[in-house]
Design a protein around this motif. Structure first.
Motif, PDB file in Angstrom:
ATOM      1  N   ALA A 120       0.674  -1.043  -0.154  1.00 41.57           N
ATOM      2  CA  ALA A 120      -0.165  -0.023   0.158  1.00 41.57           C
ATOM      3  C   ALA A 120       0.849   0.961  -0.082  1.00 41.57           C
ATOM      4  O   ALA A 120       0.729   2.147  -0.724  1.00 41.57           O
ATOM      5  CB  ALA A 120      -0.779  -0.385   1.073  1.00 41.57           C
ATOM      6  N   LEU A 149     -12.512   4.384  -6.780  1.00 43.69           N
ATOM      7  CA  LEU A 149     -12.636   3.269  -6.560  1.00 43.69           C
ATOM      8  C   LEU A 149     -12.432   2.979  -4.577  1.00 43.69           C
ATOM      9  O   LEU A 149     -12.928   1.890  -3.963  1.00 43.69           O
ATOM     10  CB  LEU A 149     -10.992   2.732  -6.543  1.00 43.69           C
ATOM     11  N   MET A 150     -12.591   4.533  -4.070  1.00 38.58           N
ATOM     12  CA  MET A 150     -12.916   4.145  -2.689  1.00 38.58           C
ATOM     13  C   MET A 150     -14.194   4.451  -2.288  1.00 38.58           C
ATOM     14  O   MET A 150     -14.595   3.461  -1.582  1.00 38.58           O
ATOM     15  CB  MET A 150     -12.018   5.511  -2.512  1.00 38.58           C
ATOM     16  N   TYR A 154     -14.153  -1.869   0.233  1.00 39.03           N
ATOM     17  CA  TYR A 154     -12.995  -2.537  -0.540  1.00 39.03           C
ATOM     18  C   TYR A 154     -13.365  -4.075   0.816  1.00 39.03           C
ATOM     19  O   TYR A 154     -12.630  -5.102  -0.453  1.00 39.03           O
ATOM     20  CB  TYR A 154     -12.183  -1.778   0.201  1.00 39.03           C
ATOM     21  N   VAL A 157     -14.034  -6.365  -2.383  1.00 40.57           N
ATOM     22  CA  VAL A 157     -13.413  -6.530  -3.535  1.00 40.57           C
ATOM     23  C   VAL A 157     -12.626  -7.782  -2.498  1.00 40.57           C
ATOM     24  O   VAL A 157     -12.269  -8.348  -3.656  1.00 40.57           O
ATOM     25  CB  VAL A 157     -12.443  -5.147  -3.800  1.00 40.57           C
ATOM     26  N   LEU A 158     -11.602  -7.799  -1.955  1.00 39.12           N
ATOM     27  CA  LEU A 158     -11.118  -8.398  -1.110  1.00 39.12           C
ATOM     28  C   LEU A 158     -11.160  -9.535  -0.969  1.00 39.12           C
ATOM     29  O   LEU A 158     -10.716 -10.813  -1.416  1.00 39.12           O
ATOM     30  CB  LEU A 158     -10.075  -7.858   0.249  1.00 39.12           C
ATOM     31  N   GLY A 175      -3.912  -8.373  -1.936  1.00 40.70           N
ATOM     32  CA  GLY A 175      -5.787  -8.436  -2.179  1.00 40.70           C
ATOM     33  C   GLY A 175      -5.830  -7.426  -1.282  1.00 40.70           C
ATOM     34  O   GLY A 175      -6.091  -6.220  -1.107  1.00 40.70           O
ATOM     35  N   ILE A 179      -6.026  -2.704  -2.188  1.00 46.00           N
ATOM     36  CA  ILE A 179      -6.796  -2.328  -1.437  1.00 46.00           C
ATOM     37  C   ILE A 179      -7.423  -0.951  -0.255  1.00 46.00           C
ATOM     38  O   ILE A 179      -7.549  -0.093  -0.114  1.00 46.00           O
ATOM     39  CB  ILE A 179      -8.044  -3.066  -1.068  1.00 46.00           C
ATOM     40  N   SER A 180      -6.138  -0.584   0.172  1.00 45.86           N
ATOM     41  CA  SER A 180      -5.635   0.002   1.138  1.00 45.86           C
ATOM     42  C   SER A 180      -4.680   0.875   0.347  1.00 45.86           C
ATOM     43  O   SER A 180      -3.850   2.142   1.486  1.00 45.86           O
ATOM     44  CB  SER A 180      -4.527  -0.477   2.421  1.00 45.86           C
ATOM     45  N   LEU A 182      -5.499   3.541  -1.422  1.00 53.10           N
ATOM     46  CA  LEU A 182      -5.974   4.970  -2.312  1.00 53.10           C
ATOM     47  C   LEU A 182      -5.714   6.008  -1.703  1.00 53.10           C
ATOM     48  O   LEU A 182      -5.482   7.235  -1.809  1.00 53.10           O
ATOM     49  CB  LEU A 182      -7.646   5.044  -2.146  1.00 53.10           C
ATOM     50  N   THR A 241      -7.992  -6.457   8.864  1.00 54.00           N
ATOM     51  CA  THR A 241      -8.407  -6.909   8.006  1.00 54.00           C
ATOM     52  C   THR A 241      -8.539  -8.070   7.755  1.00 54.00           C
ATOM     53  O   THR A 241      -9.239  -9.068   7.534  1.00 54.00           O
ATOM     54  CB  THR A 241      -7.875  -5.728   7.236  1.00 54.00           C
TER      55      THR A 241
END
Length: 308
Positions: A120, A149-150, A154, A157-158, A175, A179-180, A182, A241
């Motif tokens: 990220a 995307l935000m 998320y 998506v993951l 993944g 996604i982190s 952004l 997460t």
């Protein structure tokens, strides 16, 4: 008289050197960090957890995959923590040593946190610095893509990535990292906008230095403080997460385990009186999160120019 003058000049020179050294940003930040009791306590917690993950397996008398048939099936009565049989944290419902599995779970959770945060930070820094330095229409397009995307959940998506590409460590690393980045890109972009018109950047641009070199040699090094602070706060987010994903049963697969998976297993068997199955993994989970949060807050305070 001459000796006194030379001595006074030497003292003045030494004081000037001390004053210059005291103005160093990193030296000042280090001094402020060390004086922060909460940050030092968090650093102590992190050192303890990392040492446990690195050397805990050498203290275990059982491997994480061995089954103790003497306590299998009677875990609630005989499977608690015991120094006599080598099960320091007790055993799980299958008779596996919980100490060894907690060590492995801590290793996996830390690896997920560090690798996910690294991905990220690298992607977000490059993207945000590029958008902020180039500016104009390119900046507008790149940041509107980030906004789009935000807006996508998320976690969805993951989960989709893990379902499509399998429950592997690589898919989990990629993944979580992808996604982190952004929020990281938005932070770096804002800081880059405040730096791009500074004198040293203008001087580098006037001498014909390329934009890529300016970003790599001048902008990114001046953002290391912000990046370090956000990275220390991003690692516990990665661990949280991953733990949530593992709690849903979509995390790492056996024989691997993580703190989230162990907590999920412990929560499922707590009704049978096996409190140790939940207590020990949860303890190291909390120690890890508290350590990173305290260190992150300490770094933020130490590097904040308003408090200098």
């Amino acid at each position: 008289m001459v000796h006194d003058t030379q001595r006074m000049d030497a003292i003045a020179e030494r004081m000037a050197e001390d004053e210059v050294a005291g103005r160093s940003l990193w030296a000042d930040a280090r001094s402020r960090f060390v004086k922060n009791k909460a940050a030092m306590f968090g650093l102590f917690l992190l050192i303890f957890v990392v040492l446990f993950a690195l050397f805990g397996s050498h203290l275990a008398q059982w491997s994480n995959e061995e089954l103790d048939y003497n306590v299998m099936g009677v875990v609630a009565q005989e499977g608690g923590p015991s120094m006599a049989n080598g099960h320091y944290f007790g055993v799980d419902e299958l008779g596996r040593d919980l100490f060894a599995r907690t060590v492995q779970g801590t290793q996996v959770s830390l690896a997920v946190g560090f690798v996910g945060a690294l991905v990220a930070v690298v992607v977000g820094t490059i993207y945000g610095a590029t958008a902020g330095y180039v500016g104009g229409r390119v900046d507008q397009i790149m940041m509107r893509m980030v906004d789009i995307l935000m807006a996508i959940p998320y976690m969805f998506v993951l989960i989709l990535i893990l379902v499509m590409y399998g429950r592997s460590m690589i898919a989990l690393f990629v993944g979580l990292g992808l996604i982190s980045w952004l929020e990281m890109s938005r932070i770096v972009r804002g800081q880059t906008l405040s730096l791009k018109n500074r004198e040293f950047i203008e001087a580098a641009r006037a001498t014909g230095v390329s934009g890529v070199t300016i970003i790599r040699r001048h902008i990114v090094p001046n953002l290391l403080g912000v990046i370090a602070v956000y990275a220390t706060l991003l690692v516990p987010l990665m661990i949280l997460t991953e733990s949530f994903i593992s709690f849903l049963g979509l995390g790492v697969q056996e024989p691997l385990t993580s703190l989230g998976a162990l907590i999920s297993e412990g929560a499922g068997t707590i009704a049978y009186g096996t409190i140790w199955q939940l207590g020990f993994p949860l303890l190291f989970f909390c120690l890890t999160l508290f350590g990173f949060f305290f260190v992150g807050d300490g770094l933020r305070d130490a590097l904040d120019p308003k408090d200098r």
